[in-house]
Design a protein around this motif. Sequence first.
Motif, mmCIF file in Angstrom:
data_model
loop_
_atom_site.group_PDB
_atom_site.id
_atom_site.type_symbol
_atom_site.label_atom_id
_atom_site.label_comp_id
_atom_site.label_asym_id
_atom_site.label_seq_id
_atom_site.Cartn_x
_atom_site.Cartn_y
_atom_site.Cartn_z
ATOM 1 N N SER A 227 -0.057 1.811 -14.637
ATOM 2 C CA SER A 227 0.637 0.995 -15.637
ATOM 3 C C SER A 227 2.100 1.361 -15.798
ATOM 4 O O SER A 227 2.927 0.504 -16.114
ATOM 5 N N HIS A 228 2.432 2.633 -15.594
ATOM 6 C CA HIS A 228 3.800 3.104 -15.832
ATOM 7 C C HIS A 228 4.290 3.973 -14.677
ATOM 8 O O HIS A 228 5.052 4.922 -14.878
ATOM 9 N N ALA A 229 3.857 3.630 -13.484
ATOM 10 C CA ALA A 229 4.286 4.339 -12.281
ATOM 11 C C ALA A 229 4.025 3.415 -11.093
ATOM 12 O O ALA A 229 3.545 2.294 -11.259
ATOM 13 N N TYR A 230 4.332 3.879 -9.904
ATOM 14 C CA TYR A 230 4.033 3.130 -8.691
ATOM 15 C C TYR A 230 2.557 3.291 -8.339
ATOM 16 O O TYR A 230 1.993 4.371 -8.466
ATOM 17 N N GLY A 231 1.952 2.208 -7.855
ATOM 18 C CA GLY A 231 0.648 2.344 -7.242
ATOM 19 C C GLY A 231 -0.425 1.416 -7.762
ATOM 20 O O GLY A 231 -0.507 1.112 -8.951
ATOM 21 N N LEU A 232 -1.243 0.968 -6.825
ATOM 22 C CA LEU A 232 -2.465 0.218 -7.065
ATOM 23 C C LEU A 232 -3.450 0.727 -6.019
ATOM 24 O O LEU A 232 -3.115 0.797 -4.838
ATOM 25 N N ILE A 251 -4.021 0.579 -2.248
ATOM 26 C CA ILE A 251 -3.988 -0.876 -2.050
ATOM 27 C C ILE A 251 -2.546 -1.336 -1.915
ATOM 28 O O ILE A 251 -2.187 -2.020 -0.958
ATOM 29 N N ASP A 252 -1.716 -0.944 -2.873
ATOM 30 C CA ASP A 252 -0.288 -1.299 -2.854
ATOM 31 C C ASP A 252 0.495 -0.169 -3.514
ATOM 32 O O ASP A 252 0.712 -0.183 -4.730
ATOM 33 N N PRO A 253 0.927 0.818 -2.753
ATOM 34 C CA PRO A 253 1.659 1.945 -3.333
ATOM 35 C C PRO A 253 3.122 1.642 -3.600
ATOM 36 O O PRO A 253 3.818 2.495 -4.173
ATOM 37 N N CYS A 254 3.603 0.472 -3.221
ATOM 38 C CA CYS A 254 5.044 0.194 -3.229
ATOM 39 C C CYS A 254 5.518 -0.643 -4.400
ATOM 40 O O CYS A 254 6.703 -0.992 -4.463
ATOM 41 N N ALA A 307 -6.281 -7.188 1.338
ATOM 42 C CA ALA A 307 -5.176 -7.935 1.945
ATOM 43 C C ALA A 307 -4.404 -8.649 0.843
ATOM 44 O O ALA A 307 -4.975 -9.398 0.054
ATOM 45 N N LYS A 308 -3.095 -8.418 0.794
ATOM 46 C CA LYS A 308 -2.243 -8.912 -0.293
ATOM 47 C C LYS A 308 -1.740 -10.323 -0.013
ATOM 48 O O LYS A 308 -1.269 -10.633 1.079
ATOM 49 N N GLN A 309 -1.832 -11.190 -1.035
ATOM 50 C CA GLN A 309 -1.270 -12.530 -0.994
ATOM 51 C C GLN A 309 -0.311 -12.674 -2.184
ATOM 52 O O GLN A 309 -0.654 -12.318 -3.314
ATOM 53 N N VAL A 310 0.869 -13.191 -1.945
ATOM 54 C CA VAL A 310 1.897 -13.297 -2.977
ATOM 55 C C VAL A 310 1.809 -14.646 -3.666
ATOM 56 O O VAL A 310 1.822 -15.703 -3.014
ATOM 57 N N ILE A 311 1.721 -14.630 -5.002
ATOM 58 C CA ILE A 311 1.788 -15.840 -5.805
ATOM 59 C C ILE A 311 3.222 -16.087 -6.255
ATOM 60 O O ILE A 311 3.728 -17.205 -6.182
#
Length: 357
Positions: A227-232, A251-254, A307-311
């Motif tokens: 919530s208050h840092a990088y990362g998923l 999943i998404d560290p960026c 796999a990431k999809q952008v909305i």
Amino acid sequence: MPLRFAKEKISDETFESGAFCDVDGNGIPDIISGEWWYRGPDFRERFRIGTIQTEGEYYDDFSTLLLDVNGNGRPDFVTGGWWGNTIRWRENPGVAGEPWPEHVIAEVGNVETTRAWDVDGDGQLEIVPNTPNGPLKVYKPRHDAAGTFDVYPISAQNQGHGLGFGDITGNGRGDFILASGWLESPENPLAEEWIWHPEFNLGSASIPVLVEDLTGNGLGDLIVGQSHAYGLSWWEQTMVAGVRTWTHHPIDPCNSQYHDLHWIDIDGDGQPELVTGKRYRAHNGNDPGSVDPIGIYYFKWTGEGFAKQVIDYGEPGQASGAGIFFDLADLDGNGYPDILAPGKDGLFLFRNLGPTS
């Protein structure tokens, strides 16, 4: 195939919580967000709910949990906030334009946000606030005319930042996930002692932490945003010879400030996806990655990873993020859930048009 979305700005208001709700009982979804509700289907006509305490860039309104608290057939909602130190409910007056009276449920200390789960398995939702500096308690509505609640202490363990609920062990009962471990449910969840398992440290964990059996081994894995840092990331649970282990997978560290997560079939393929996004200015510009571009995304589980999809993605003012409490619902019945995205960047609606081809 990737999904298409039509983006609409509903309001410049900077409340960080909102939900779809048939406020006036006409069968058409409306929107509740902060001090206003917006009449569907076009959401251009709005009506005032009441005044909310402000603290700098914040409104003391960190959830929009729909619940018929007083049992009169009209949807009310439950909220709470960091500064007011209470959870409370707003009473639907049943007449557009009339104020929604506010009722305090309990003094609980600082509230990060609040969620609702069926903790005791009776088919009814209970209210569970994430109070990082305090113990875990469950508030069960009586659905009486006075709108009262019974309180059930679960654990004296300080919650920390983050809260989830789901079946960790595969026994059919929901367990609680906190930032530094999990609480195992007894057979009678509201009357017996919960067992504390300090098995991980999830950091500034999202609310909710999702519990899903991703690997199909009958045990609940965790999906956690920072919530208050990088990362998923997701945490894989395995059990060998009675010993439980947790393995961390990014999943998404960026990207940062993943505060609210949803597990829902957004593309109509019969399988749920992870829908989330960056909470814009969660700590007023003081979080890691706060000045990065914002966005909303969905992630498809492939059987091995996500796999990431952008909305939506871009700079504030061009793109939208997801606030502390966002919502999804199929507004037009096309089979694809639409997204309500409140935040300090405004209130946005993403209409889900389905696959690109």
